[in-house]
Design a protein around this motif. Structure first.
Motif, PDB file in Angstrom:
ATOM      1  N   ALA A 194       8.336  10.883  -3.620  1.00  0.00           N
ATOM      2  CA  ALA A 194       7.648  11.261  -4.853  1.00  0.00           C
ATOM      3  C   ALA A 194       6.661  10.171  -5.228  1.00  0.00           C
ATOM      4  N   ALA A 195       5.650  10.558  -5.975  1.00  0.00           N
ATOM      5  CA  ALA A 195       4.643   9.599  -6.405  1.00  0.00           C
ATOM      6  C   ALA A 195       5.289   8.533  -7.282  1.00  0.00           C
ATOM      7  N   LEU A 196       4.869   7.293  -7.029  1.00  0.00           N
ATOM      8  CA  LEU A 196       5.384   6.170  -7.798  1.00  0.00           C
ATOM      9  C   LEU A 196       4.231   5.506  -8.543  1.00  0.00           C
ATOM     10  N   THR A 197       4.551   4.834  -9.607  1.00  0.00           N
ATOM     11  CA  THR A 197       3.568   4.020 -10.301  1.00  0.00           C
ATOM     12  C   THR A 197       3.912   2.575 -10.020  1.00  0.00           C
ATOM     13  N   VAL A 198       2.995   1.849  -9.332  1.00  0.00           N
ATOM     14  CA  VAL A 198       3.319   0.526  -8.838  1.00  0.00           C
ATOM     15  C   VAL A 198       3.323  -0.531  -9.931  1.00  0.00           C
ATOM     16  N   LEU A 199       2.356  -0.523 -10.782  1.00  0.00           N
ATOM     17  CA  LEU A 199       2.203  -1.618 -11.724  1.00  0.00           C
ATOM     18  C   LEU A 199       2.439  -1.217 -13.168  1.00  0.00           C
ATOM     19  N   MET A 200       2.971  -0.025 -13.386  1.00  0.00           N
ATOM     20  CA  MET A 200       3.197   0.446 -14.736  1.00  0.00           C
ATOM     21  C   MET A 200       4.651   0.869 -14.882  1.00  0.00           C
ATOM     22  N   PRO A 201       5.167   0.953 -16.097  1.00  0.00           N
ATOM     23  CA  PRO A 201       6.581   1.300 -16.294  1.00  0.00           C
ATOM     24  C   PRO A 201       6.925   2.639 -15.668  1.00  0.00           C
ATOM     25  N   TYR A 251       7.320  -2.820  -4.296  1.00  0.00           N
ATOM     26  CA  TYR A 251       5.860  -2.761  -4.176  1.00  0.00           C
ATOM     27  C   TYR A 251       5.193  -3.933  -4.891  1.00  0.00           C
ATOM     28  N   LYS A 252       5.787  -4.371  -5.988  1.00  0.00           N
ATOM     29  CA  LYS A 252       5.257  -5.559  -6.661  1.00  0.00           C
ATOM     30  C   LYS A 252       5.368  -6.772  -5.747  1.00  0.00           C
ATOM     31  N   ARG A 253       6.507  -6.883  -5.052  1.00  0.00           N
ATOM     32  CA  ARG A 253       6.672  -8.009  -4.133  1.00  0.00           C
ATOM     33  C   ARG A 253       5.683  -7.937  -2.988  1.00  0.00           C
ATOM     34  N   LEU A 254       5.427  -6.724  -2.486  1.00  0.00           N
ATOM     35  CA  LEU A 254       4.451  -6.576  -1.408  1.00  0.00           C
ATOM     36  C   LEU A 254       3.060  -6.947  -1.904  1.00  0.00           C
ATOM     37  N   TRP A 255       2.730  -6.495  -3.099  1.00  0.00           N
ATOM     38  CA  TRP A 255       1.427  -6.832  -3.698  1.00  0.00           C
ATOM     39  C   TRP A 255       1.276  -8.350  -3.805  1.00  0.00           C
ATOM     40  N   GLN A 256       2.319  -9.018  -4.299  1.00  0.00           N
ATOM     41  CA  GLN A 256       2.284 -10.462  -4.481  1.00  0.00           C
ATOM     42  C   GLN A 256       2.194 -11.194  -3.152  1.00  0.00           C
ATOM     43  N   ALA A 257       2.866 -10.670  -2.118  1.00  0.00           N
ATOM     44  CA  ALA A 257       2.817 -11.302  -0.800  1.00  0.00           C
ATOM     45  C   ALA A 257       1.424 -11.203  -0.194  1.00  0.00           C
ATOM     46  N   VAL A 258       0.784 -10.057  -0.375  1.00  0.00           N
ATOM     47  CA  VAL A 258      -0.591  -9.897   0.121  1.00  0.00           C
ATOM     48  C   VAL A 258      -1.525 -10.878  -0.596  1.00  0.00           C
ATOM     49  N   ARG A 259      -1.362 -10.977  -1.906  1.00  0.00           N
ATOM     50  CA  ARG A 259      -2.186 -11.911  -2.678  1.00  0.00           C
ATOM     51  C   ARG A 259      -1.918 -13.365  -2.262  1.00  0.00           C
ATOM     52  N   ALA A 260      -0.639 -13.693  -2.018  1.00  0.00           N
ATOM     53  CA  ALA A 260      -0.289 -15.050  -1.602  1.00  0.00           C
ATOM     54  C   ALA A 260      -0.887 -15.402  -0.244  1.00  0.00           C
ATOM     55  N   ALA A 304      10.563  -4.995   4.019  1.00  0.00           N
ATOM     56  CA  ALA A 304      10.411  -5.473   5.400  1.00  0.00           C
ATOM     57  C   ALA A 304       9.006  -6.026   5.610  1.00  0.00           C
ATOM     58  N   GLN A 305       8.021  -5.403   4.976  1.00  0.00           N
ATOM     59  CA  GLN A 305       6.655  -5.903   5.092  1.00  0.00           C
ATOM     60  C   GLN A 305       6.494  -7.248   4.397  1.00  0.00           C
ATOM     61  N   VAL A 306       7.191  -7.430   3.293  1.00  0.00           N
ATOM     62  CA  VAL A 306       7.154  -8.726   2.605  1.00  0.00           C
ATOM     63  C   VAL A 306       7.696  -9.821   3.535  1.00  0.00           C
ATOM     64  N   LEU A 307       8.784  -9.522   4.239  1.00  0.00           N
ATOM     65  CA  LEU A 307       9.357 -10.486   5.172  1.00  0.00           C
ATOM     66  C   LEU A 307       8.373 -10.840   6.278  1.00  0.00           C
ATOM     67  N   ALA A 308       7.663  -9.814   6.800  1.00  0.00           N
ATOM     68  CA  ALA A 308       6.677 -10.047   7.857  1.00  0.00           C
ATOM     69  C   ALA A 308       5.524 -10.915   7.348  1.00  0.00           C
ATOM     70  N   LEU A 309       5.038 -10.612   6.151  1.00  0.00           N
ATOM     71  CA  LEU A 309       3.941 -11.401   5.591  1.00  0.00           C
ATOM     72  C   LEU A 309       4.388 -12.833   5.321  1.00  0.00           C
ATOM     73  N   THR A 310       5.618 -12.983   4.848  1.00  0.00           N
ATOM     74  CA  THR A 310       6.140 -14.328   4.593  1.00  0.00           C
ATOM     75  C   THR A 310       6.250 -15.119   5.894  1.00  0.00           C
ATOM     76  N   LYS A 311       6.698 -14.444   6.951  1.00  0.00           N
ATOM     77  CA  LYS A 311       6.889 -15.106   8.244  1.00  0.00           C
ATOM     78  C   LYS A 311       5.565 -15.512   8.870  1.00  0.00           C
ATOM     79  N   TYR A 312       4.578 -14.634   8.825  1.00  0.00           N
ATOM     80  CA  TYR A 312       3.348 -14.890   9.570  1.00  0.00           C
ATOM     81  C   TYR A 312       2.191 -15.439   8.736  1.00  0.00           C
ATOM     82  N   CYS A 313       2.253 -15.258   7.422  1.00  0.00           N
ATOM     83  CA  CYS A 313       1.100 -15.639   6.610  1.00  0.00           C
ATOM     84  C   CYS A 313       1.358 -16.803   5.649  1.00  0.00           C
TER      85      CYS A 313
END
Length: 208
Positions: free
Chosen positions: A42-49, A61-70, A198-207
């Motif tokens: 189902a559709a989710l709202t990432v940055l809103m309540p 998704y917030k963690r993934l967003w933050q990992a990409v920004r980091a 899992a994507q956050v873990l990959a970004l943390t490992k490689y980036c």
């Protein structure tokens, strides 16, 4: 290998220089593939309540967003290039940017819209390109490599061979070589895996 930025978009053709009828037909075909590959979540709202039952998904998704920004990548929602665009999003290594053209967004508004399952699929897809960029020696070097050793074996956990062949075919039509096609198959499979943590873990490992 230097990979042209124009190929790192989310399963859709870049804006084609074709007759209007051909453009509409191509866009419709690629949109159908995108919907087939997208999750049925189902559709989710990432940055809103959102509702409590969806809180864990929102947090991931917030963690993934933050990992990409980091990782040094800037994320743009519905910038001017989205106006009339025939793609859902793209990752530009040299510029360290992700662009997402939301289904409900107004191109050129630079404003966040309600997120759809398709938007989230695009975000996961483009976020994986960041990991592919980092694993090759660091983001912004425009040399992407696969994260999974057996890319097609990994992809077959989520797609049958017909769908994989279709992804490869679509990118070859755009002029992509075998290497780029493999990168896109992997990014599509990661998006379909639908596991932001899992994507956050990959970004943390490689980036990071």
């Amino acid at each position: 290998m230097n990979i042209p930025n124009r190929y790192h978009h989310s399963k859709k053709a870049q804006k084609a220089r074709l007759k209007p009828q051909a453009v509409r037909a191509r866009k419709a075909a690629l949109k159908a593939l995108k919907k087939k590959l997208a999750t049925l979540a189902a559709a989710l709202t990432v940055l809103m309540p959102i509702a409590p039952a969806q809180a864990q998904s929102q947090d991931s998704y917030k963690r993934l967003w933050q990992a990409v920004r980091a990782a040094g990548v800037t994320i743009y929602l519905n910038p001017p290039e989205c106006y009339g665009a025939s793609f859902d999003g793209n990752y530009r290594s040299a510029m360290q940017t992700i662009t997402i053209c939301q289904d409900n967004g107004i191109g050129g508004s630079n404003q966040e819209a309600d997120w759809t399952a398709n938007d989230l699929d695009t975000f996961r897809h483009e976020a994986h390109h960041v990991a592919q960029d980092c694993i090759s020696g660091g983001a912004a070097n425009n040399r992407l490599e696969t994260v999974y050793i057996d890319t097609y074996g990994f992809a077959r956990q989520f797609f049958d061979d017909t769908v994989i062949a279709k992804i490869v075919s679509n990118y070859r039509i755009l002029g992509a070589d075998d290497h780029v096609a493999v990168l896109e198959v992997e990014a599509s499979a990661v998006a379909q895996m639908n596991d932001p943590n899992a994507q956050v873990l990959a970004l943390t490992k490689y980036c990071l």
